[in-house]
Each structure stands twice: as C-alpha cells, then as structure tokens.
Design an enzyme around this catalytic site. Structure first.
Site, PDB file in Angstrom:
ATOM      1  N   SER A 171       3.263  -6.854  -0.844  1.00 44.27           N
ATOM      2  CA  SER A 171       3.528  -7.679   0.329  1.00 44.27           C
ATOM      3  C   SER A 171       4.987  -8.091   0.459  1.00 44.27           C
ATOM      4  O   SER A 171       5.352  -8.853   1.332  1.00 44.27           O
ATOM      5  CB  SER A 171       2.622  -8.904   0.333  1.00 44.27           C
ATOM      6  OG  SER A 171       2.891  -9.690  -0.784  1.00 44.27           O
ATOM      7  N   LYS A 203      -0.285 -18.481   0.522  1.00 47.92           N
ATOM      8  CA  LYS A 203       1.126 -18.267   0.807  1.00 47.92           C
ATOM      9  C   LYS A 203       1.644 -19.304   1.802  1.00 47.92           C
ATOM     10  O   LYS A 203       2.758 -19.799   1.674  1.00 47.92           O
ATOM     11  CB  LYS A 203       1.338 -16.866   1.376  1.00 47.92           C
ATOM     12  CG  LYS A 203       1.190 -15.774   0.326  1.00 47.92           C
ATOM     13  CD  LYS A 203       1.291 -14.407   0.961  1.00 47.92           C
ATOM     14  CE  LYS A 203       1.232 -13.311  -0.072  1.00 47.92           C
ATOM     15  NZ  LYS A 203       1.159 -11.986   0.525  1.00 47.92           N
TER      16      LYS A 203
END
Ligand code: ADP
Length: 777
Positions: free
Chosen positions: A677, A720
C-alpha cells in the site's frame, strides 16, 4: 538505541547472582516467589531475577532489591520434599528494575532491558577481548575446571558483552564482586574489571595449589578412615528407607485415593509411587517423580463447571465490561446463540484479531464469565518447538509438561475457556512444528485423546472451549486459520478511549489499589491529556499503565501531604507523568520536496510511514535503503518504471534515468512495515524529487499502484485513518475502491479529516504536489 520495557514477575534472590548466558539452579520456598514462578510459567516462562540487598529480609520491597538484575528463561522445575521447588534457569539479558507494579500476590516488575553496545572494528575492544580470552584459558587450566569444549568455543566469540558474561559465569567469586560486574553496563568497563579479577584469581589459585600439596601429605591414615566412615554412613542413610520417606509415600497414597482418578490414571500414579518408594529422598530422579505425581493428582480429570447458555446474561456481562465494540459483541452473541441451539460449545474456534490493548483478552475473559467457565490464558508468543505444546518425555533432562496440560492444570476444570494468546507469533524450527501439535489440540475430532509426552496419559480436551488471539492474520499457518472463525477488533478513537478510561480503566485501577478512605477522581481534561500527550497507540494498554502511574503517584501525594482526596487535573498529570511525550504536531508541517507521509497497517495497528526520496546528478542508479520489505521494494520498482514511461506528463526530463541517481529511504520506525500500500506514496515522493515540486505536508496517502498508474484498493482503512488522525493529518488520499470501507470509520474522525478518493496516479499527484514551483522547472 531505545531499550525495551517489559513486564514480568520478579523473584528476589538471596546470596546468588545470575549473569546473562549462565545456567543456574536454585531452590524457591517463599510463597510469593512460588506464585511468581507460576505466573511466569503461564506467560512466556520469563522471570526477572535480582538479588536482595539484605538476605534476611523476608518480604522485600523495591528499596530492598538491587536495581540491576537478569531476565531469565525458566528451563525446568523440580518439586522437592516439603513445599520447596528447585528451578533451573538460563540468564538471557541484563535489565534494570524500573518499578514494582504489583506487590500482591507476588512481585510484578516493570523492567528495562539493557542491550550491550556494539563495538565493531574497535581496536581497544578487540585487544581487551583477546587479553580476557588468553587469561581465562590460563585460569581454566590452573583451576582444572576447563573442559576442552569451553576452550574451543571461546575463540569463536566475537561479541564483547557475550564474552564477558560467559566468563563471569565461570569464575567463582564473592557476591559483591559478581554484582559489581553485573552492574557494569559499559561493556569495555566490564571486560576490564573481569581481566583484573582473572589475574588476581590466578595468583590466588597458584598460592592455594602450593598450600594444598603440603596439607595433603599431612593428612594421616586415621583421619582418612574417619572421613570414609562418615561418607559411608551418609550413603546408607540415603539408600535405606527412613521414617520421613514412609510418611511421604503414605501421604501420596491418600492424595491419590482422594483425587478419585479414572482407573487407568490411578494405576499409572500408583506405579510411579511404587518407584518413588524405592528411591532415596534426595535423588534427582525422585524429584522428577514427585513433580509428575503432583501433576497427575491435581489435573482436572473429571471436574467440570456447569455451562450457562443464557444469552441475555451473556449480553449483559459483555455490555457491562466493555465499552463500544458493538460488532464484536454482536458476533459473540450470535456465536453463543448457535451454540445454544446445537447444545454444545463445540465448533469453530473463535479468533480475535487486532492490535495490542484493544481488549481481546478481556473480551475472552467476559465470554468465560458469561458461560460460567473457568478462564485460563496461555501465551504462544515465541513458541517454536513442538515440545512446548506437547511436552518433553520424562526421560529427557529438565522435562516439563507442554503448555496445554500446564494450562489445564491451572484451569482446575476440564472444560475451561482456554485462551491461546498470540497465535500469530509462533514459529517453527528443526525441532518440529508447533502448529501441527496445535492443530490436534484444536481439532474436536481428535482432541479427546490428546497425549502429552511428559504426562504419558491421554487427556480429554474436547470439552474445553478454545479461543485464540492474534495481532495479524498474515503469519498464522493456513490449516490453523481454516479452523477458526475470525472476529476483527480494531483500534479506538480518542472519544472511545476517553469513555473506556472513564468508565472502565479508572474504576478498575482504583479498585486494584485498594484505597479505603482516600478518594481519587479525574477531570475530563486530565483524561484527554493522558490520551493525547502521553500515549500513541491503537489500543488502551499504555493508557491503562499511565492511569495506574497517576493513581500510584496521587496516593503517595495524599499520604505524604496528609490530604484526604485528589481531583486529578491536567497539572497533576504533568506533575505525575513528567513532560508530555507526544504533541499533536509530530508530522513535519513544512512542505518539502521528496518527502511524503504514507500510511501503513501493521499488527500493532495503523501507523504513519514517511518516505524520502533524493534525486542527484549521476548515472541512473536506483538505490533503496531503510526499512523496506520485499513487497515495498517491488512497489518502488513499479513506481520507477511508471515514471520512466510517463516522464513527459510530469515535466520530468525523459533521460532522467541516465543522468540522475534516485535514492529512496524509508526511515526506521518502531515496528517493521511491509505491504503494497505504499505504491502511491513512493511514486509521489519520486515525482516530487525529480520535478522539484514540493509535497503538501498536511496530506497523507495510501494505495497500491499498477504499472499503468491505476490505484488499487488496500486493507486496514479504519486503522490507517485513525493513525493519520493521531498524527495530526488533515487530508488523506485513498483508493476510490476503498470508499465503501469508510462506513467503518467513526463519524467523529470523518468530520475532522478530509478524504480524497482517487482512481489513478495523476489524481494523486494533482492533489499532493504543490504547483506553484511549476515555472521554475
Ligand atoms: P489485548 O488482549 O487486545 O491486548 P487487553 O484485553 O489486555 O488487550 O486490554 C487491555 C486493557 O484495556 C484491559 O484492562 C481491558 O480491560 C481494557 N479494555 C480494552 N478495551 C476495552 C473496552 N472496549 N472497554 C473496556 N475496557 C477495555
């Protein structure tokens, strides 16, 4: 270097010192120390050993104990006659006692591990090491204690700290001198001390030898005879039965009768007892049998608690003991409802997955309470040997039962809720895969005849309810994973933490500190200040620790200053916890070229992931440094190729790959991160470095990328986002395909952070790069 802080039980030693790398056995008799041993066996078999300043003190407190001690691994436990236990331990690391966090029922210590400094290519160090090795060999020769083994391996040691500890373990020294060496934190200093001691000892040994020779010749015949006769008497006593032995055997017989063991088990116990009766009381073999008999007698072969499958009661208990976690509670209620209909608690094993401190263990404890089962917890962290699950054969020196049987014994009923913690932290080595043994434990078809190598008897595990916890699913072996029903428990927002602290952690800590007349309360802003300025985590573990510290200091304040109560304010927090550790602005607020904040997801929750790129004149070298896993390296390569193919779009010289060197660096964080990511983060940093455009520093981003510049979805969006919020980020760029996951992110966070969904790299760069520099290129 930041030294780890760990929590573990403590045993104060009297007249003994243990060094790292040293193996030592000692006897434990004090009740508190026995309980500390028990606790250590349930956890990672680690214990902190440090010596008492005065051996006569029965119940030492922090001020009675030396600050520097050794974290040890428990290798073996042998039961001795009476209530004593002999323990074999191996020293692992030096550590400093920071705090005794609990005094009852045993001492629990918070310790800071002290790692030895490295001295690579240091001439001074090398010279000292050589001198110590040479002198130590001479010492061994004179003292006759040195086997060729030690001499051989000595030459291979190239770590100064390791060398000094190995050598210290061998020399016979007074306690005070040993403690002095243990406390020598600086490795060179330690080596120097040892060298001086060794030289001294050699001199003394030489003189002793001279005297010894003279004396030996003088012992006349009659003296020798007297000596032999005394020895013979002692041997006879040892071999023959005496009254104490008989009494012990009878006591065991009674215990075996009382325990109402199943037939086969009873036979085995009587067989072992018969062997014991033929042995001397103090032989090591008899110790092994005693330990074994105690286990067989106390294992819950037939004992069960009665299940309660009252869904309303379960819901009430879960609600009372945990704030929030609505999804998790609902999943558990569903799970119990299914069990109720099928009238058994068999079926898939629950696995609670999430960062540390989000309440996985405490949820499991509540489940146990609501179905009326005993609760036992066993950590699998660091288990890498099948024997740790299934035990060692009794014939093996130092055999102990495996963790499962040990846990069942602790549980005191055969149908407990058995929590297997950190199932993702197991590994395997040449000694067999613990995951295979665990598969058998968790398999309801097979586990009614679970055989522990040590016990040598079949134990029925089928009525136990197993629940597991993990930080991440990535490292759990596939076959184990297939057997489990996964429940995700994610991190908390500030508001959730506040409510957990106010409604649960503070009342719990206050109750634990057992204050009768004194009163401590917290202002709301004090709670927020602890959350925001002293902790940065997904869960609430550090928060709970900080609250405990505040309460302890407040109690001291009350006692010292004769107060009746304290209402803890922000100022109190500052006074008790010291300067603020985190301020909300940890992320660099300045817009820079080549520096981008990414977002990563690890077993410890979400975290920020800064990426730095520098472009400099060169020949097209592409360099990656810092904390990059293989997947991240590939993302970087993919990004590089994308930029080469699209250089003209971003005003980058097409020949940059021939004239410029690129260096990507991912600075080390506390937790290793890897995963795809970081794709868009790296592309943004590279384009910024190559084009000279600054990156907007209030933006963070996460997204995987393809060679053609399409942004692909990622995992862990909620974690996140929480991490970005904690770090004071105002805007985050996410893959468009992840928009659907936004409903899992708390509204209170979404109202404060702007989310930009993107489909391709061009979108990312349009938002992240600041265009004002365009004309300069
Ligand atoms: P984990 O097992 O996930 O590492 P723990 O169960 O040890 O976490 O939780 C740490 C502490 O936080 C415990 O004291 C627990 O009771 C408390 N805690 C965590 N989450 C909650 C919650 N939602 N409500 C109340 N207390 C909580």
């Amino acid at each position: 270097m930041e030294n780890r802080i760990e929590k573990m039980p403590l045993i104060p030693l009297r007249g003994l010192i243990i060094f790292p790398q040293m193996v030592l056995h000692f006897d434990v008799g004090r009740e508190k120390s026995l309980l500390a041993l028990d606790e250590a066996m349930l956890k990672e078999q680690k214990i902190f050993l440090t010596s008492q300043k005065d051996a006569k003190v029965e119940d030492p407190e922090k001020s009675d104990i030396k600050e520097i001690g050794t974290v040890c691994n428990i290798k073996q436990i042998l039961k001795l006659p009476g209530n004593n236990v002999r323990v074999l331990v191996e020293g692992e690391e030096r550590a400093r006692l920071l705090e005794i966090t609990e005094n009852e029922p045993f001492l629990m210590a918070e310790v800071q591990i002290i790692e030895d400094a490295k001295y690579e290519d240091d001439k001074n160090c090398e010279a000292l090491m050589r001198a110590v090795k040479r002198t130590f060999k001479e010492y061994l020769k004179i003292s006759n204690g040195g086997s060729t083994d030690t001499l051989f391996t000595l030459d291979d040691i190239d770590e100064p700290g390791y060398l000094s500890d190995i050598v210290s373990g061998y020399i016979e020294l007074k306690e005070a001198v040993k403690q002095e060496i243990l406390e020598a934190i600086d490795v060179l200093d330690r080596l120097e001390k040892i060298l001086i001691i060794l030289k001294n000892e050699i001199e003394i040994l030489k003189v002793e030898k001279k005297i010894g020779l003279k004396v030996k010749n003088k012992i006349d015949k009659s003296q020798r005879e007297y000596f032999l006769r005394e020895q013979l008497k002692a041997i006879e006593e040892e071999l023959g039965e005496n009254e104490d032995d008989k009494k012990e055997i009878n006591e065991y017989k009674e215990k075996i009768e009382e325990a109402k063991l199943p037939k086969e088990i009873k036979e085995k116990a009587l067989y072992e007892l018969n062997r014991l009766s033929k042995m001397g009381n103090y032989s090591s073999e008899s110790g092994v049998i005693r330990t074994y008999l105690d286990l067989v007698i106390s294992l819950p072969w037939n004992k069960k608690t009665k299940d309660s499958l009252d869904i309303n009661k379960a819901r009430k208990i879960l609600e009372e003991e945990h704030y929030g976690l609505e999804d998790v509670k609902e999943r558990i209620i569903e799970y119990l409802a299914v069990k109720k209909i099928s009238k058994s608690l068999k079926g898939p094993i629950l696995c609670l997955v999430g960062p540390p401190g989000v309440g996985k263990t405490s949820i499991a404890r509540s489940i146990a309470k609501s179905v009326n089962r005993n609760f036992v917890r066993m950590s699998l962290g660091g288990v890498k040997d099948e024997a740790e699950i299934r035990g060692h054969r009794k014939t093996y020196v130092g055999a102990i039962p495996g963790r499962i049987i040990y846990g069942m014994n602790k549980a005191k009923s055969k149908n407990p809720l058995f929590l297997l913690d950190e199932i993702d932290k197991m590994s395997n080595d040449f000694r067999g895969d613990p995951a295979d043994a665990l598969l058998e434990v968790l398999d309801t078809e097979q586990n009614n005849t679970f055989r522990d190598h040590y016990l040598e008897l079949e134990f029925d595990l089928s009525s136990a309810m197993f629940v597991t916890t993990a930080n991440t699913l990535d490292t759990i072996p596939r076959p184990l994973l297939d057997r489990m029903e996964i429940i995700q428990v994610s991190g908390y927002t500030y508001e959730e933490k506040f409510n957990i602290a106010r409604n649960h952690l503070i009342p719990k800590q206050i109750a634990e500190h057992n204050m009768k007349d004194t009163k401590i309360s917290f202002s709301n802003s004090a709670i927020y200040s602890i959350i925001e300025n002293y902790t940065r985590e997904s869960g609430v573990r550090s928060l709970e620790r900080a609250i405990a510290t505040v309460i302890r200091k407040a109690i001291t304040d009350i006692v010292e200053n004769n107060k009746k109560s304290i209402h803890v304010s922000v100022n109190h927090v500052k006074k008790y916890l010291g300067i603020e550790i985190f301020t909300s602005d940890i992320i660099n607020k300045e817009d820079k070229v080549g520096v981008v904040t990414g977002l990563a997801w690890t077993g410890y929750g979400g975290d920020t992931l800064p990426v730095e790129v520098a472009a400099m004149k060169g020949s097209g070298k592409f360099q990656l440094t810092g904390q990059l896993g293989d997947v991240m390296k590939e993302s970087a390569q993919t990004g590089y190729s994308y930029i080469r193919a699209n250089a003209d779009k971003y005003n980058i010289s097409e020949k940059f790959y021939e004239t410029l060197d690129l260096h990507i660096h991912v600075p080390e964080g506390a937790v290793p991160k890897d995963g795809p990511s970081a794709g868009i983060t790296m592309i943004t940093a590279m384009v910024s470095a190559l084009s000279g455009k600054k990156v907007n520093s209030s933006i963070a981003m996460t997204g995987e990328v393809t060679l053609t510049g399409i942004v692909l979805p990622i995992g862990g969006l909620k974690e996140k986002t929480l991490a970005a919020f904690r770090a004071g980020i105002k805007t985050i760029i996410i893959p468009k395909a992840n928009e659907k996951d936004l409903k899992k992110v708390p509204k209170s966070i979404l109202s404060k952070i702007k989310i930009i969904p993107v489909e391709n790299v061009e979108d990312v760069l349009r938002h992240a790069l600041i265009e004002e520099n365009l004309n300069e290129n």
